[in-house]
Design a protein around this motif. Structure first.
Motif, short mmCIF file in Angstrom:
data_model
loop_
_atom_site.label_atom_id
_atom_site.label_comp_id
_atom_site.label_asym_id
_atom_site.label_seq_id
_atom_site.Cartn_x
_atom_site.Cartn_y
_atom_site.Cartn_z
N ILE A 1 -4.15 -10.40 5.90
CA ILE A 1 -5.18 -9.49 5.39
C ILE A 1 -4.61 -8.07 5.27
CG2 ILE A 1 -7.38 -8.34 5.95
CD1 ILE A 1 -8.35 -11.08 6.95
N GLN A 2 -3.85 -7.63 6.27
CA GLN A 2 -3.25 -6.30 6.22
C GLN A 2 -2.29 -6.16 5.05
OE1 GLN A 2 -4.11 -3.57 8.22
NE2 GLN A 2 -3.05 -2.61 6.53
N ILE A 3 -1.52 -7.19 4.77
CA ILE A 3 -0.60 -7.16 3.62
C ILE A 3 -1.40 -7.02 2.33
CG2 ILE A 3 1.01 -8.59 2.28
CD1 ILE A 3 2.02 -9.68 5.04
N LYS A 4 -2.51 -7.75 2.22
CA LYS A 4 -3.34 -7.66 1.02
C LYS A 4 -4.01 -6.28 0.91
CE LYS A 4 -4.14 -12.44 0.04
NZ LYS A 4 -4.48 -12.82 -1.31
N ILE A 5 -4.42 -5.71 2.04
CA ILE A 5 -5.00 -4.36 2.01
C ILE A 5 -3.96 -3.37 1.52
CG2 ILE A 5 -5.84 -2.46 3.47
CD1 ILE A 5 -7.20 -4.62 5.22
N ASP A 6 -2.75 -3.47 2.04
CA ASP A 6 -1.68 -2.56 1.64
C ASP A 6 -1.36 -2.68 0.15
OD1 ASP A 6 -1.51 -1.73 4.27
OD2 ASP A 6 0.22 -2.98 4.75
N ALA A 7 -1.63 -3.83 -0.45
CA ALA A 7 -1.32 -4.05 -1.86
C ALA A 7 -2.47 -3.66 -2.80
CB ALA A 7 -0.95 -5.52 -2.08
N LEU A 8 -3.61 -3.27 -2.23
CA LEU A 8 -4.75 -2.90 -3.07
C LEU A 8 -4.46 -1.65 -3.88
CD1 LEU A 8 -7.77 -3.38 -0.62
CD2 LEU A 8 -7.25 -4.77 -2.63
N PRO A 9 -4.97 -1.60 -5.11
CA PRO A 9 -4.86 -0.36 -5.88
C PRO A 9 -5.58 0.78 -5.15
CG PRO A 9 -5.62 -2.18 -7.26
CD PRO A 9 -5.63 -2.66 -5.84
N ALA A 10 -5.09 1.96 -5.32
CA ALA A 10 -5.63 3.13 -4.61
C ALA A 10 -7.13 3.32 -4.85
CB ALA A 10 -4.87 4.39 -5.00
N ASN A 11 -7.57 3.09 -6.09
CA ASN A 11 -8.99 3.31 -6.38
C ASN A 11 -9.90 2.32 -5.64
OD1 ASN A 11 -8.02 1.22 -8.13
ND2 ASN A 11 -9.76 1.55 -9.49
N ILE A 12 -9.44 1.09 -5.47
CA ILE A 12 -10.23 0.10 -4.73
C ILE A 12 -10.24 0.45 -3.25
CG2 ILE A 12 -10.41 -2.34 -4.07
CD1 ILE A 12 -11.05 -1.85 -7.01
N LEU A 13 -9.09 0.82 -2.73
CA LEU A 13 -8.99 1.20 -1.32
C LEU A 13 -9.87 2.40 -1.02
CD1 LEU A 13 -7.66 0.43 1.32
CD2 LEU A 13 -5.73 1.88 0.72
N THR A 14 -9.87 3.36 -1.93
CA THR A 14 -10.71 4.55 -1.78
C THR A 14 -12.18 4.17 -1.79
OG1 THR A 14 -9.06 5.97 -2.81
CG2 THR A 14 -11.32 6.78 -2.81
N GLN A 15 -12.56 3.27 -2.67
CA GLN A 15 -13.96 2.87 -2.77
C GLN A 15 -14.44 2.14 -1.52
OE1 GLN A 15 -14.89 0.52 -6.21
NE2 GLN A 15 -17.04 0.39 -5.71
N ILE A 16 -13.66 1.19 -1.01
CA ILE A 16 -14.15 0.43 0.15
C ILE A 16 -14.07 1.23 1.45
CG2 ILE A 16 -13.64 -1.82 -0.87
CD1 ILE A 16 -11.34 -2.03 1.23
N SER A 17 -13.28 2.30 1.44
CA SER A 17 -13.19 3.12 2.65
C SER A 17 -13.90 4.46 2.50
CB SER A 17 -11.71 3.34 3.02
OG SER A 17 -11.05 4.04 2.00
N SER A 18 -14.76 4.56 1.48
CA SER A 18 -15.43 5.83 1.22
C SER A 18 -16.58 6.08 2.20
CB SER A 18 -15.99 5.84 -0.20
OG SER A 18 -17.11 4.96 -0.30
N GLU A 19 -16.97 7.32 2.28
CA GLU A 19 -18.11 7.70 3.12
C GLU A 19 -19.38 7.02 2.63
OE1 GLU A 19 -20.49 11.64 4.77
OE2 GLU A 19 -18.74 11.91 3.47
N LYS A 20 -19.52 6.91 1.31
CA LYS A 20 -20.71 6.25 0.74
C LYS A 20 -20.80 4.81 1.22
CE LYS A 20 -22.85 4.87 -3.58
NZ LYS A 20 -22.73 4.74 -5.02
#
Length: 88
Positions: A6-25
């Motif tokens: 899972i960590q490897i897949k998280i590291d491979a996520l595009p920046a915009n997706i990573l930003t969205q799932i880890s956003s304050e919203k």
């Protein structure tokens, strides 16, 4: 899928997706859902875990409703409403 996979897949996520799932919203939506559902203890990790698993393709979106219903011991209808809120 292991935690390492899972960590490897998280590291491979595009920046915009990573930003969205880890956003304050996203955090606020999950906190609000956990509060409204009166989730306690390990249950507070169910919704974010499902979001993560869908994002890294460890859980098919079509299976998320039954997984959420099972993990939280709620109806499929309630699970569907929760997932709709997350999708918005």
């Amino acid at each position: 899928m292991t935690a390492e996979e899972i960590q490897i897949k998280i590291d491979a996520l595009p920046a915009n997706i990573l930003t969205q799932i880890s956003s304050e919203k996203t955090d606020l939506i999950i906190i609000d859902l956990n509060t409204r559902l009166n989730l306690k203890g390990e249950q507070i990790f169910v919704i974010p875990n499902i979001v993560l698993r869908i994002t890294v393709k460890d859980l098919e979106p079509r299976d998320a409703m039954s997984e959420l219903a099972l993990k939280l011991n709620i109806s499929d209808t309630s699970a569907k409403i929760i997932l709709k809120e997350l999708d918005e």
